[in-house]
Design a protein around this motif. Structure first.
Motif, mmCIF file in Angstrom:
data_model
loop_
_atom_site.group_PDB
_atom_site.id
_atom_site.type_symbol
_atom_site.label_atom_id
_atom_site.label_comp_id
_atom_site.label_asym_id
_atom_site.label_seq_id
_atom_site.Cartn_x
_atom_site.Cartn_y
_atom_site.Cartn_z
ATOM 1 N N ARG A 193 27.343 37.232 -56.390
ATOM 2 C CA ARG A 193 26.855 37.988 -57.568
ATOM 3 C C ARG A 193 27.478 37.110 -58.809
ATOM 4 O O ARG A 193 28.134 36.360 -58.939
ATOM 5 C CB ARG A 193 28.048 39.015 -57.493
ATOM 6 C CG ARG A 193 27.698 40.293 -58.528
ATOM 7 C CD ARG A 193 28.792 41.577 -58.361
ATOM 8 N NE ARG A 193 28.512 42.060 -57.005
ATOM 9 C CZ ARG A 193 27.614 42.887 -56.584
ATOM 10 N NH1 ARG A 193 26.703 43.363 -57.261
ATOM 11 N NH2 ARG A 193 27.398 43.328 -55.385
ATOM 12 N N VAL A 194 26.469 37.402 -60.033
ATOM 13 C CA VAL A 194 26.440 36.536 -61.179
ATOM 14 C C VAL A 194 27.708 37.163 -61.804
ATOM 15 O O VAL A 194 27.996 38.454 -62.224
ATOM 16 C CB VAL A 194 25.279 36.681 -62.075
ATOM 17 C CG1 VAL A 194 25.493 36.058 -63.187
ATOM 18 C CG2 VAL A 194 23.977 36.660 -61.251
ATOM 19 N N ALA A 209 22.933 31.268 -64.879
ATOM 20 C CA ALA A 209 23.633 32.261 -64.156
ATOM 21 C C ALA A 209 24.554 31.523 -63.044
ATOM 22 O O ALA A 209 24.362 30.613 -62.451
ATOM 23 C CB ALA A 209 22.477 32.969 -63.335
ATOM 24 N N ALA A 230 16.491 38.477 -56.223
ATOM 25 C CA ALA A 230 17.534 39.475 -56.360
ATOM 26 C C ALA A 230 17.555 40.370 -55.167
ATOM 27 O O ALA A 230 16.549 40.814 -54.623
ATOM 28 C CB ALA A 230 17.206 40.512 -57.592
ATOM 29 N N LEU A 240 12.528 36.626 -58.596
ATOM 30 C CA LEU A 240 12.859 36.565 -59.899
ATOM 31 C C LEU A 240 12.150 35.486 -60.796
ATOM 32 O O LEU A 240 11.370 35.626 -61.806
ATOM 33 C CB LEU A 240 14.449 36.648 -60.287
ATOM 34 C CG LEU A 240 15.144 37.827 -59.902
ATOM 35 C CD1 LEU A 240 16.427 37.743 -60.461
ATOM 36 C CD2 LEU A 240 14.469 38.836 -60.972
ATOM 37 N N PHE A 267 12.416 33.015 -67.645
ATOM 38 C CA PHE A 267 13.133 34.292 -67.496
ATOM 39 C C PHE A 267 13.954 34.599 -68.641
ATOM 40 O O PHE A 267 14.722 33.889 -69.176
ATOM 41 C CB PHE A 267 13.867 34.086 -65.875
ATOM 42 C CG PHE A 267 14.578 35.665 -65.595
ATOM 43 C CD1 PHE A 267 14.072 36.471 -65.044
ATOM 44 C CD2 PHE A 267 15.973 35.837 -66.230
ATOM 45 C CE1 PHE A 267 14.651 37.690 -64.765
ATOM 46 C CE2 PHE A 267 16.620 37.002 -65.810
ATOM 47 C CZ PHE A 267 15.822 37.716 -65.194
ATOM 48 N N ASP A 270 19.162 40.357 -68.622
ATOM 49 C CA ASP A 270 20.908 40.359 -68.181
ATOM 50 C C ASP A 270 20.892 40.413 -66.588
ATOM 51 O O ASP A 270 20.427 41.317 -66.056
ATOM 52 C CB ASP A 270 21.519 41.722 -68.858
ATOM 53 C CG ASP A 270 22.871 41.587 -68.625
ATOM 54 O OD1 ASP A 270 23.487 40.604 -67.955
ATOM 55 O OD2 ASP A 270 23.469 42.583 -69.193
ATOM 56 N N LEU A 271 21.566 39.280 -66.211
ATOM 57 C CA LEU A 271 21.811 39.282 -64.795
ATOM 58 C C LEU A 271 23.272 39.456 -64.329
ATOM 59 O O LEU A 271 23.694 39.423 -63.239
ATOM 60 C CB LEU A 271 21.283 37.703 -64.412
ATOM 61 C CG LEU A 271 19.831 37.568 -64.231
ATOM 62 C CD1 LEU A 271 19.644 36.119 -63.737
ATOM 63 C CD2 LEU A 271 19.191 38.326 -63.231
ATOM 64 N N TYR A 272 24.184 39.761 -65.278
ATOM 65 C CA TYR A 272 25.540 39.620 -64.733
ATOM 66 C C TYR A 272 25.710 41.008 -63.994
ATOM 67 O O TYR A 272 25.065 42.193 -64.244
ATOM 68 C CB TYR A 272 26.295 40.108 -66.150
ATOM 69 C CG TYR A 272 26.365 38.907 -67.092
ATOM 70 C CD1 TYR A 272 27.080 37.501 -66.730
ATOM 71 C CD2 TYR A 272 25.866 38.946 -68.310
ATOM 72 C CE1 TYR A 272 27.243 36.683 -67.397
ATOM 73 C CE2 TYR A 272 25.976 37.769 -69.169
ATOM 74 C CZ TYR A 272 26.745 36.433 -68.688
ATOM 75 O OH TYR A 272 26.863 35.397 -69.440
ATOM 76 N N ARG A 274 24.644 41.185 -61.025
ATOM 77 C CA ARG A 274 23.495 41.311 -60.114
ATOM 78 C C ARG A 274 23.617 40.121 -58.943
ATOM 79 O O ARG A 274 24.313 39.298 -59.060
ATOM 80 C CB ARG A 274 22.052 40.814 -60.683
ATOM 81 C CG ARG A 274 21.590 41.878 -61.836
ATOM 82 C CD ARG A 274 20.846 43.027 -61.339
ATOM 83 N NE ARG A 274 19.710 42.797 -60.375
ATOM 84 C CZ ARG A 274 18.484 42.866 -60.842
ATOM 85 N NH1 ARG A 274 18.422 42.532 -62.307
ATOM 86 N NH2 ARG A 274 17.511 42.394 -60.141
ATOM 87 N N LEU A 276 22.324 37.604 -56.476
ATOM 88 C CA LEU A 276 21.121 36.767 -56.210
ATOM 89 C C LEU A 276 21.096 36.115 -54.853
ATOM 90 O O LEU A 276 22.255 35.908 -54.450
ATOM 91 C CB LEU A 276 21.222 35.759 -57.345
ATOM 92 C CG LEU A 276 21.124 36.504 -58.873
ATOM 93 C CD1 LEU A 276 20.932 35.404 -59.959
ATOM 94 C CD2 LEU A 276 19.860 37.650 -59.026
#
Length: 315
Positions: A193-194, A209, A230, A240, A267, A270-272, A274, A276
């Protein structure tokens, strides 16, 4: 796929199945062969397939920080089991109680009384019970006495050598991602997780990230060309972006905890928070310490250019 966390969550409806038991770290081609045989036997008998695994892994419990790096965290193992078509996964907490259980007690208590197994599939190197006293032969004898069959999955070999988690770690340690992929049957990935980082990457023009790594030192380190997906996105295979990643302790900034930092090409978003999955496609170089942020910035720029060339097939 049904996930059963702990023996205490077994219910009467879970009684009657075909089972396999193991660590399944990496879920490599050898593991996939075991699961394939599990599914075939379960279908033949008209019963659910049940995969029994452990958390933590037994060698992690006994060796602590000295244990070999894990190839796949639990969440990734579960994703692979689901993709392979397993009906149920039972996760047993490996602790003092379980490690002290005799081989006979393990079979009677779990396999017979709680699961009612009709058939068990294990690898030819399978060991179980206190002091690893149980093996394939003792399991066969137990089955004959208690009314279940035991099937052997013979050693799975590639290139005249056994496919194993240890062999994959050895390939990764030398940066041989193609060799690891051959043994795994898929690219080697790191997932997580980011989280929020120190945002130093933004100050030098390369926002990243950041993914915390599971349980200590990773199985691999260095700088890599990567593809990022993702886990919670299914369309277009969840792709992604492509990018460049550093796996390690970041010696230039005095880091002490292993971390995966990914700079994504083309890209925004907001990846917080998420989750991956980062596929390492080719190693670019080893991690090293730079004398200044300017030198680090220049090297990252060169790494990014090379990663883009690699991922576009131009290098």
């Amino acid at each position: 796929m049904e996930l059963i966390r702990g023996e205490h969550n077994l219910r009467p409806r879970h009684h009657g199945c075909v089972a396999t038991i193991g660590n399944f770290d990496g879920v490599h081609r050898g593991h996939q062969a075991v699961v394939g045989q599990l599914r075939e036997e379960a279908a033949r008998r008209g019963l659910p397939s049940t995969l029994i695994t452990f958390e933590p892994l037994p060698h992690e419990y006994f060796m602590g920080p000295q244990a070999p790096a894990r190839l796949t965290p639990l969440r990734e193992r579960l994703c692979q089991f689901a993709a392979l078509g397993v009906d149920r996964v039972l996760i047993l907490r490996f602790d003092l109680r379980l490690s002290g259980q005799t081989a006979d007690d393990f079979v009677q208590r779990l396999l017979v009384d709680r699961l009612g197994v009709k058939s068990v599939i294990v690898g030819d190197d399978f060991r179980y019970g206190q002091d690893r006293a149980g093996d394939f032969d003792t399991l066969v004898h137990a089955g004959q006495r208690l009314g279940f069959d035991v099937l052997r999955q013979d050693t799975y070999t590639l290139g005249d050598a056994r496919v194993s988690s240890t062999r994959i770690r050895q390939a990764l340690a030398t940066g041989d991602l193609a060799g690891a992929e051959h043994l795994l049957g898929r690219p080697f990935t790191i997932s997580g997780r980011v989280r929020h980082g120190d945002q130093r990457g933004r100050t030098i023009g390369f926002p990243t990230a950041n993914l915390a790594l599971h349980r200590g030192a990773p199985a691999i380190s260095g700088v890599f060309a990567v593809e990022v997906r993702a886990v919670d996105v299914r369309s277009a295979d969840g792709l992604l972006a492509r990018g460049v990643a550093n796996v390690g302790k970041r010696p230039t900034v005095g880091g002490v905890t292993p971390l995966l930092e990914v700079h994504l090409f083309d890209f925004t978003g907001d990846l917080y928070g998420r989750h991956l999955r980062v596929a390492l496609r080719r190693k670019i170089r080893d991690e090293r310490r730079f004398e200044s942020f300017a030198a680090l910035q220049q090297q990252i720029r060169e790494d990014a250019d090379l990663a883009e060339a690699i991922l576009s097939g131009q290098a």
